[in-house]
Design a protein around this motif. Structure first.
Motif, PDB file in Angstrom:
ATOM      1  N   MET A  82     -27.437  42.858 -74.002  1.00 39.66           N
ATOM      2  CA  MET A  82     -26.668  43.385 -75.123  1.00 39.66           C
ATOM      3  C   MET A  82     -25.264  43.774 -74.697  1.00 39.66           C
ATOM      4  N   TYR A  85     -23.180  41.039 -75.006  1.00 37.66           N
ATOM      5  CA  TYR A  85     -23.326  40.502 -76.355  1.00 37.66           C
ATOM      6  C   TYR A  85     -24.077  39.174 -76.333  1.00 37.66           C
ATOM      7  N   PRO A  87     -27.399  38.874 -77.882  1.00 35.11           N
ATOM      8  CA  PRO A  87     -28.495  39.513 -78.615  1.00 35.11           C
ATOM      9  C   PRO A  87     -29.765  38.674 -78.697  1.00 35.11           C
ATOM     10  N   ASP A 281     -16.811  39.366 -79.325  1.00 34.35           N
ATOM     11  CA  ASP A 281     -18.105  39.812 -78.813  1.00 34.35           C
ATOM     12  C   ASP A 281     -18.046  41.246 -78.310  1.00 34.35           C
ATOM     13  N   LYS A 284     -17.598  43.945 -81.100  1.00 33.81           N
ATOM     14  CA  LYS A 284     -18.793  44.243 -81.889  1.00 33.81           C
ATOM     15  C   LYS A 284     -19.688  45.261 -81.188  1.00 33.81           C
ATOM     16  N   MET A 285     -19.643  45.288 -79.857  1.00 37.78           N
ATOM     17  CA  MET A 285     -20.535  46.157 -79.103  1.00 37.78           C
ATOM     18  C   MET A 285     -19.890  47.485 -78.718  1.00 37.78           C
ATOM     19  N   SER A 465     -21.772  50.097 -80.946  1.00 40.32           N
ATOM     20  CA  SER A 465     -23.067  49.674 -81.476  1.00 40.32           C
ATOM     21  C   SER A 465     -24.173  50.609 -81.006  1.00 40.32           C
TER      22      SER A 465
END
Length: 471
Positions: A82, A85, A87, A281, A284-285, A465
């Motif tokens: 994760m 990134y 997933p 990527d 987003k995390m 996240s």
């Protein structure tokens, strides 16, 4: 000392934040008892904390090989995937962690969150057009209204020092910039950088100074301290920010808008390279996407993403120093012309291979040659690789960032490689100094260190996240 005692000593060091020493203890324990899955799992966790995700995946995999029903092995590997990134890979491991530890509520929760993320990604992939329109399309910025309660300086089609001073104070007070002005700044920056080459060239004249900064990672108040102690950008004070100015720290929008505003005010004196965190990527995390949505809206993030695509990948200072975020390449034949000719606007995101990925992700190692990446992306390169690159391209040295250094900087590879990191007490936990590099017309490097300054009580990664809560 027996293996279990070494493991216990490693756990104690881990709890004290002495991760490198903890890893040495776990390594010695593994040497004495290489079949114990717990030792690999504990070392994997230490690597996670150091952000060495590649090594963390390797150790978690070894733990699983030793004990295929060991839930923590799957759990650790899922977290590392994760963090990179990945997933879909993470979901498989989360499910196995739940399978072998069905009463672990955290593993179950993270597995469910990860499954939702994978479903969303698959849905987006299914409906995505070949080339989605720009997020700026359909916005008439000039016709947008400024909120009636806005009492700050107005931005009337041209960046001004007065506007920058005003919004710095507003940001310090916890206020936000009107959306009209955010969109205007992003539109102008995107248009500017789309005309710039992938390799920008900068000279330092007799009466000028260039300050090179490494990662700032959303640490807005430390960024202000850099400007206060080294001088703000001006016609005689140039700045180069070497990527990773967003994510992790919880004032990433403020940092990005300030750097972009100075670029618009002094286009020939402010320079910004792209880092591995100016990518979809990572955003987003590690918080930037979430921060944009919380403080502005989703479209703001999408426009920011387009500006990141347009950022240059490297800067050449006086033909002596190449400055790029990560490091060097998997081939010895890469030249400055290869960087100049690289079409970053077409490539957009770095991906898992190629020259762009290597520029943003690679790291140095003390040993000669090349080695596998400790991060799980890219590679590591030794002093001989740096020497060959500098000789091929007639450079004094390469300046990069991308990694915490306790002193804020490090000179390595026989003086041909310099790492500079400008986020002191990174994520409020590391205790490191920050540093910048001063360069005048002689092109000698002078380092300046600084400590972290106080900031409002907002934790790092506040917008990240929830899947990273495992770390």
């Amino acid at each position: 000392m027996d293996a279990v005692s070494l493991k216990n000593q490693g756990n104690k060091l881990f709890g004290e934040g002495r991760l490198a020493e903890a890893i040495k203890c776990y390594t010695k324990a593994i040497e004495l008892d290489p079949e114990n899955a717990i030792f690999y799992s504990n070392r994997s966790f230490a690597y996670l904390k150091l952000e060495d995700y590649g090594f963390a995946i390797e150790d978690a995999t070894k733990a699983i090989e030793k004990n295929p029903k060991y839930p923590k092995g799957y759990y650790r590997r899922a977290v590392a995937h994760m963090a990179l990134y990945q997933p879909k890979e993470a979901l498989k491991d989360f499910k196995n962690a739940v399978r072998y530890a069905p009463n672990d509520k955290s593993a179950l929760q993270k597995s469910q969150e990860c499954e939702k993320l994978v479903r969303r990604i698959r849905f987006e992939e299914a409906i995505q057009a070949e080339e989605p329109p720009s997020a700026l399309e359909g916005i008439n910025i000039e016709d947008m209204d400024v909120p009636t309660d806005y009492d700050g300086v107005r931005l009337e089609g041209k960046m001004t020092e007065e506007f920058i001073r005003d919004f710095i104070q507003r940001f310090k007070d916890g206020k936000r910039m009107p959306l009209k002005y955010v969109y205007w700044i992003l539109r102008e920056i995107k248009a500017f950088y789309e005309q710039e080459p992938s390799l920008v060239e900068v000279a330092v004249e007799n009466d000028e100074e260039l300050v090179v900064c490494g990662d700032t990672h959303g640490q807005f108040f430390d960024l202000l301290n850099i400007f206060e102690t080294n001088g703000a950008p001006s016609p005689k004070k140039k700045y180069l920010f070497n990527g990773d100015f967003v994510d992790r720290g919880s004032w990433s929008t403020e940092v990005a808008l300030l750097l972009y505003s100075y670029k618009l005010l002094y286009p020939d004196n402010m320079f910004i390279n792209r880092g591995n965190h100016e990518t979809n990527d990572m955003n987003k995390m590690y918080g930037f996407e979430g921060e944009c949505k919380a403080k502005y809206n989703e479209r703001t993030y999408r426009i920011f993403s387009e500006t990141f695509v347009a950022l240059p990948l490297a800067t050449l200072i006086g033909k002596h120093y190449l400055v790029l975020h990560g490091g060097l390449f998997s081939k010895d034949t890469v030249t400055l012309d290869d960087i100049r000719k690289f079409d970053r606007l077409q490539r957009k995101q770095p991906g898992q291979s190629g020259i762009m990925m290597e520029m943003l992700w690679t790291d140095p190692q003390p040993n000669a040659g090349r080695g596998p990446s400790k991060r799980g992306v890219g590679l590591q390169f030794g002093p001989d690789i740096t020497k060959k690159f500098c000789e091929l391209n007639n450079l004094k040295a390469v300046i990069r960032s991308h990694e915490v250094r306790q002193d804020g900087y490090e000179v390595e590879h026989d003086g041909r490689l310099i790492t500079v990191f400008s986020a002191p007490n990174y994520c409020d936990t590391t205790g490191n100094m920050g540093a910048v590099i001063h360069i005048q017309s002689t092109y000698e490097l002078k380092f300046a260190q600084f400590s972290a300054v106080p900031h409002p009580n907002v934790r790092p990664m506040a917008y990240a996240s929830g899947l990273l809560g495992l770390m």
